[in-house]
Design a protein around this motif. Structure first.
Motif, mmCIF file in Angstrom:
data_model
loop_
_atom_site.group_PDB
_atom_site.id
_atom_site.type_symbol
_atom_site.label_atom_id
_atom_site.label_comp_id
_atom_site.label_asym_id
_atom_site.label_seq_id
_atom_site.Cartn_x
_atom_site.Cartn_y
_atom_site.Cartn_z
ATOM 1 N N VAL A 164 0.452 7.684 1.339
ATOM 2 C CA VAL A 164 -0.690 8.419 0.801
ATOM 3 C C VAL A 164 -0.256 9.295 -0.370
ATOM 4 C CG1 VAL A 164 -2.431 10.181 1.294
ATOM 5 C CG2 VAL A 164 -1.960 8.390 2.978
ATOM 6 N N ARG A 230 -7.699 15.699 1.459
ATOM 7 C CA ARG A 230 -7.773 14.233 1.319
ATOM 8 C C ARG A 230 -6.495 13.583 1.833
ATOM 9 N NH1 ARG A 230 -10.305 15.384 -3.618
ATOM 10 N NH2 ARG A 230 -8.345 15.146 -4.758
ATOM 11 N N ALA A 234 -6.506 11.037 4.936
ATOM 12 C CA ALA A 234 -6.030 9.670 4.743
ATOM 13 C C ALA A 234 -4.866 9.365 5.684
ATOM 14 C CB ALA A 234 -5.617 9.454 3.294
ATOM 15 N N ARG A 237 -6.300 8.790 9.041
ATOM 16 C CA ARG A 237 -6.948 7.476 9.121
ATOM 17 C C ARG A 237 -5.919 6.377 9.345
ATOM 18 N NH1 ARG A 237 -7.543 3.618 5.528
ATOM 19 N NH2 ARG A 237 -6.906 4.945 3.785
#
Length: 288
Positions: A164, A230, A234, A237
Motif C-alpha cells: 500500500v 487511506r 487499504a 482491506r
C-alpha cells in the motif's frame, strides 16, 4: 471484514511483539555472537528467507535505511546460520509467553486450529515474509507454534502494508515521517531506530510538504491525515483476506479467545507505550 482485520492486528501483534521487548528475546543477537540488538533483529526478522542479502532485505522490510540493514547483513550470516537464529527466536518467544501467561499452553488448544486455518488458506503471491514464515508453522511445542502462526499473520499484514505504501508513492523514510507526523509513532526515536539520518529525514519532510501531506512545522496536514487513513483502510482491506476461511462467528470466537492472552501481555508491561509499532493500548482509539 475490515473491522475484524483491525481487531486481528490488535489481538495478534502484542503476542508477536514479545520477541522485540522481552529482555531474554532482546539478548538473542548478543548471545549468538552478533553485534548488538539490531544485527540480531535483522538476522531474526529475515532468517525465514535464508541468508538474504541487504538489498533484498531492505526492500522486504520496507522502512529501514539501506545503510542500517547493510551494517547487519550479510555479516550476520558469517557468524550464525539462519536456521540457528530461527530456533532461538521461536524458543525464546515461547519462553517469554509462558512466563507471562502460564495458562497459554491450555489456551493454545483452542487457538491453534483457527489460526492454522487462516494461515494455510491465505495466498502467498507477492507476500515474501508471509510465505517464508508460513513454512515454519510446524513446531511441536504448542506455544512456539502459536507464536509462529501469529508471526506469520503479522507478516501477511506487513507485506500488505508495504504494498500500500508503495502504491501511494511513499518511500521508506517518507512513510516513517508521515506516521510520526500524524501521531502514530514517536518521531525522533523512529528516525534513529530506522536508521535515517537527519538529512534523510529533512529531505523526506520537504517531499511530503510539496505534496501537502505535512505543514511547515512537520505536522500532518488534513490531507496528510486523510492519506494515513487511506493507508490503514487499504491495509485492513488486504489483511482482511486472512479471515476468509472462517465463518464470522468462528472469527469472533477466535478473537475473543485471544483477548485475555493479550491483556496479560499488556498487564506485564513488556511492551512500551508509545512504541515503534504504532500499537495502541487495547482499549484506546487506533490513531491514523
Amino acid at each position: 471484514m475490515e473491522l475484524h482485520a483491525r481487531s486481528l492486528w490488535l489481538l495478534t501483534e502484542p503476542v508477536h511483539a514479545v520477541c522485540y521487548f522481552d529482555d531474554h528475546c532482546r539478548d538473542l543477537g548478543k548471545d549468538l555472537g552478533l553485534k548488538g540488538f539490531w544485527m540480531g533483529y535483522f538476522a531474526a526478522r529475515t532468517a525465514p528467507l535464508g541468508a538474504v542479502e541487504p538489498s533484498a532485505a531492505t526492500a522486504v522490510l520496507g522502512v529501514f535505511a539501506p545503510g542500517m540493514v547493510a551494517r547487519a547483513l550479510p555479516e550476520a550470516w558469517g557468524i550464525v546460520s539462519p536456521a540457528h537464529v530461527l530456533d532461538e527466536r521461536g524458543s525464546r518467544a515461547a519462553r517469554a509467553l509462558r512466563a507471562i501467561d502460564p495458562e497459554l499452553e491450555r489456551r493454545a488448544t483452542e487457538l491453534l486450529p483457527p489460526l492454522q486455518a487462516i494461515v494455510e488458506d491465505a495466498p502467498a503471491t507477492a507476500r515474501p515474509l508471509f510465505a517464508a514464515n508460513r513454512a515454519l508453522c510446524d513446531h511441536a511445542d504448542p506455544v512456539e507454534r502459536l507464536w509462529q502462526l501469529v508471526t506469520t499473520i503479522r507478516e501477511f499484514r506487513g507485506d500488505a502494508h508495504h504494498a500500500v505504501l508503495a502504491d501511494e508513492g511513499l518511500d521508506g523514510c517518507e512513510a516513517v515521517v508521515l506516521a510520526a507526523a500524524s501521531g502514530r509513532v514517536p518521531g525522533e526515536a523512529m528516525r534513529q531506530d530506522r536508521g535515517w539520518s537527519e538529512e534523510d529525514w529533512a529531505a523526506a519532510v520537504d517531499r511530503l510538504r510539496a505534496r501537502d501531506l505535512v505543514d511547515a512545522y512537520g505536522e500532518a496536514t488534513g490531507h496528510g491525515r486523510q492519506e494515513r487513513e487511506r493507508i490503514e483502510a487499504a491495509t485492513d482491506r488486504l489483511a482482511g483476506r486472512l479471515l476468509h476461511p472462517l465463518p464470522e462467528t468462528r472469527a469472533e470466537e477466535m478473537l475473543h479467545a485471544l483477548e485475555p492472552v493479550v491483556r496479560r501481555i499488556l498487564a506485564a508491561e513488556v511492551l512500551p507505550f508509545p512504541n515503534p509499532i504504532g500499537l495502541p493500548h487495547l482499549d484506546a482509539p487506533v490513531p491514523h
